[in-house]
Design a protein around this motif. Structure first.
Motif, PDB file in Angstrom:
ATOM      1  N   ASN A  88     -22.968 134.192  13.347  1.00 47.56           N
ATOM      2  CA  ASN A  88     -22.033 134.821  12.421  1.00 47.56           C
ATOM      3  C   ASN A  88     -22.416 136.275  12.139  1.00 47.56           C
ATOM      4  O   ASN A  88     -21.538 137.123  11.982  1.00 47.56           O
ATOM      5  CB  ASN A  88     -21.925 134.015  11.125  1.00 47.56           C
ATOM      6  CG  ASN A  88     -21.185 132.714  11.343  1.00 47.56           C
ATOM      7  OD1 ASN A  88     -20.439 132.548  12.308  1.00 47.56           O
ATOM      8  ND2 ASN A  88     -21.388 131.765  10.447  1.00 47.56           N
ATOM      9  N   ASN A  89     -23.705 136.580  12.072  1.00 48.94           N
ATOM     10  CA  ASN A  89     -24.143 137.972  11.919  1.00 48.94           C
ATOM     11  C   ASN A  89     -23.692 138.820  13.104  1.00 48.94           C
ATOM     12  O   ASN A  89     -23.286 139.966  12.938  1.00 48.94           O
ATOM     13  CB  ASN A  89     -25.665 138.065  11.775  1.00 48.94           C
ATOM     14  CG  ASN A  89     -26.140 137.600  10.422  1.00 48.94           C
ATOM     15  OD1 ASN A  89     -25.406 137.647   9.431  1.00 48.94           O
ATOM     16  ND2 ASN A  89     -27.378 137.138  10.367  1.00 48.94           N
ATOM     17  N   VAL A  91     -21.110 138.216  15.071  1.00 49.34           N
ATOM     18  CA  VAL A  91     -19.654 138.365  15.041  1.00 49.34           C
ATOM     19  C   VAL A  91     -19.274 139.559  14.166  1.00 49.34           C
ATOM     20  O   VAL A  91     -18.350 140.308  14.490  1.00 49.34           O
ATOM     21  CB  VAL A  91     -18.978 137.072  14.512  1.00 49.34           C
ATOM     22  CG1 VAL A  91     -17.507 137.305  14.205  1.00 49.34           C
ATOM     23  CG2 VAL A  91     -19.133 135.939  15.509  1.00 49.34           C
ATOM     24  N   TYR A 102     -19.135 136.884  21.145  1.00 49.97           N
ATOM     25  CA  TYR A 102     -19.127 136.439  19.753  1.00 49.97           C
ATOM     26  C   TYR A 102     -17.759 136.747  19.154  1.00 49.97           C
ATOM     27  O   TYR A 102     -17.565 137.749  18.498  1.00 49.97           O
ATOM     28  CB  TYR A 102     -20.240 137.149  18.969  1.00 49.97           C
ATOM     29  CG  TYR A 102     -21.605 136.929  19.572  1.00 49.97           C
ATOM     30  CD1 TYR A 102     -22.302 135.760  19.344  1.00 49.97           C
ATOM     31  CD2 TYR A 102     -22.185 137.891  20.391  1.00 49.97           C
ATOM     32  CE1 TYR A 102     -23.548 135.541  19.908  1.00 49.97           C
ATOM     33  CE2 TYR A 102     -23.429 137.685  20.961  1.00 49.97           C
ATOM     34  CZ  TYR A 102     -24.105 136.510  20.717  1.00 49.97           C
ATOM     35  OH  TYR A 102     -25.336 136.296  21.280  1.00 49.97           O
ATOM     36  N   GLN A 105     -16.296 133.563  13.796  1.00 46.05           N
ATOM     37  CA  GLN A 105     -17.351 132.992  12.976  1.00 46.05           C
ATOM     38  C   GLN A 105     -17.275 131.474  13.035  1.00 46.05           C
ATOM     39  O   GLN A 105     -16.217 130.897  13.273  1.00 46.05           O
ATOM     40  CB  GLN A 105     -17.231 133.449  11.528  1.00 46.05           C
ATOM     41  CG  GLN A 105     -17.670 134.872  11.314  1.00 46.05           C
ATOM     42  CD  GLN A 105     -17.773 135.202   9.843  1.00 46.05           C
ATOM     43  OE1 GLN A 105     -16.907 134.846   9.063  1.00 46.05           O
ATOM     44  NE2 GLN A 105     -18.830 135.891   9.483  1.00 46.05           N
ATOM     45  N   ASN A 107     -17.902 128.074  10.848  1.00 50.06           N
ATOM     46  CA  ASN A 107     -18.034 127.594   9.482  1.00 50.06           C
ATOM     47  C   ASN A 107     -18.852 126.307   9.506  1.00 50.06           C
ATOM     48  O   ASN A 107     -18.315 125.217   9.622  1.00 50.06           O
ATOM     49  CB  ASN A 107     -16.645 127.357   8.876  1.00 50.06           C
ATOM     50  CG  ASN A 107     -16.710 126.986   7.421  1.00 50.06           C
ATOM     51  OD1 ASN A 107     -17.765 127.086   6.792  1.00 50.06           O
ATOM     52  ND2 ASN A 107     -15.592 126.544   6.880  1.00 50.06           N
TER      53      ASN A 107
END
Length: 144
Positions: A88-89, A91, A102, A105, A107
């Motif tokens: 997620n970082n 992305v 990427y 995100q 979840n």
């Protein structure tokens, strides 16, 4: 006599060609299995769905990944949390990391009990992804 030999020769050629066709079809099926993979992970009671469309993942999962039961569910949960956080970082930093790798995100809630199978598949996808695209999502070097 010549007719019998000729007919026998033609029959052998036909049999030989049909054997090659069967062998080629099965080889094509193996190649297609390596290139067109879709893994659906869903749990209707928790209302989530993960679809992994990655060429070669199913083949890798069956041939390279550690078998189910090799690691515990808590092991998968810990690693998945690390991998998802880093994913997620990345992305959120498209100028630094390829947005083609990427895209979205993930979840993943560490307080949700997804079950062994879901954690197993997500973990193995992250391992496959890191090995396939030469990425490292955490301090751990990916191994299969």
């Amino acid at each position: 006599m010549k007719k019998i030999l000729f007919i026998s020769f033609v029959v052998l050629i036909i049999i030989g060609c049909s054997v090659n066709k069967t062998k080629n079809v099965s080889q094509k099926a193996i190649v297609n299995n390596k290139t067109s993979d879709t893994v659906r992970i869903a749990n209707d009671s928790l209302e989530y769905e993960v679809i992994i469309i990655e060429p070669g993942f199913n083949y890798w999962l069956e041939s390279q990944a550690k078998p189910r039961g090799f690691y515990t569910e808590s092991y998968f949960e810990g690693r998945n949390f690390l991998y998802v956080t880093e994913w997620n970082n990345r992305v959120l930093q498209p100028q630094r990391y390829s947005s083609s790798l990427y895209e979205m995100q993930i979840n993943y809630n560490s307080s949700t009990h997804y079950g062994y199978e879901v954690n197993y598949l997500i973990y193995n996808y992250f391992i496959y992804f890191q090995l396939q695209y030469k990425q490292q999502l955490s301090g751990y070097i990916p191994r299969n």
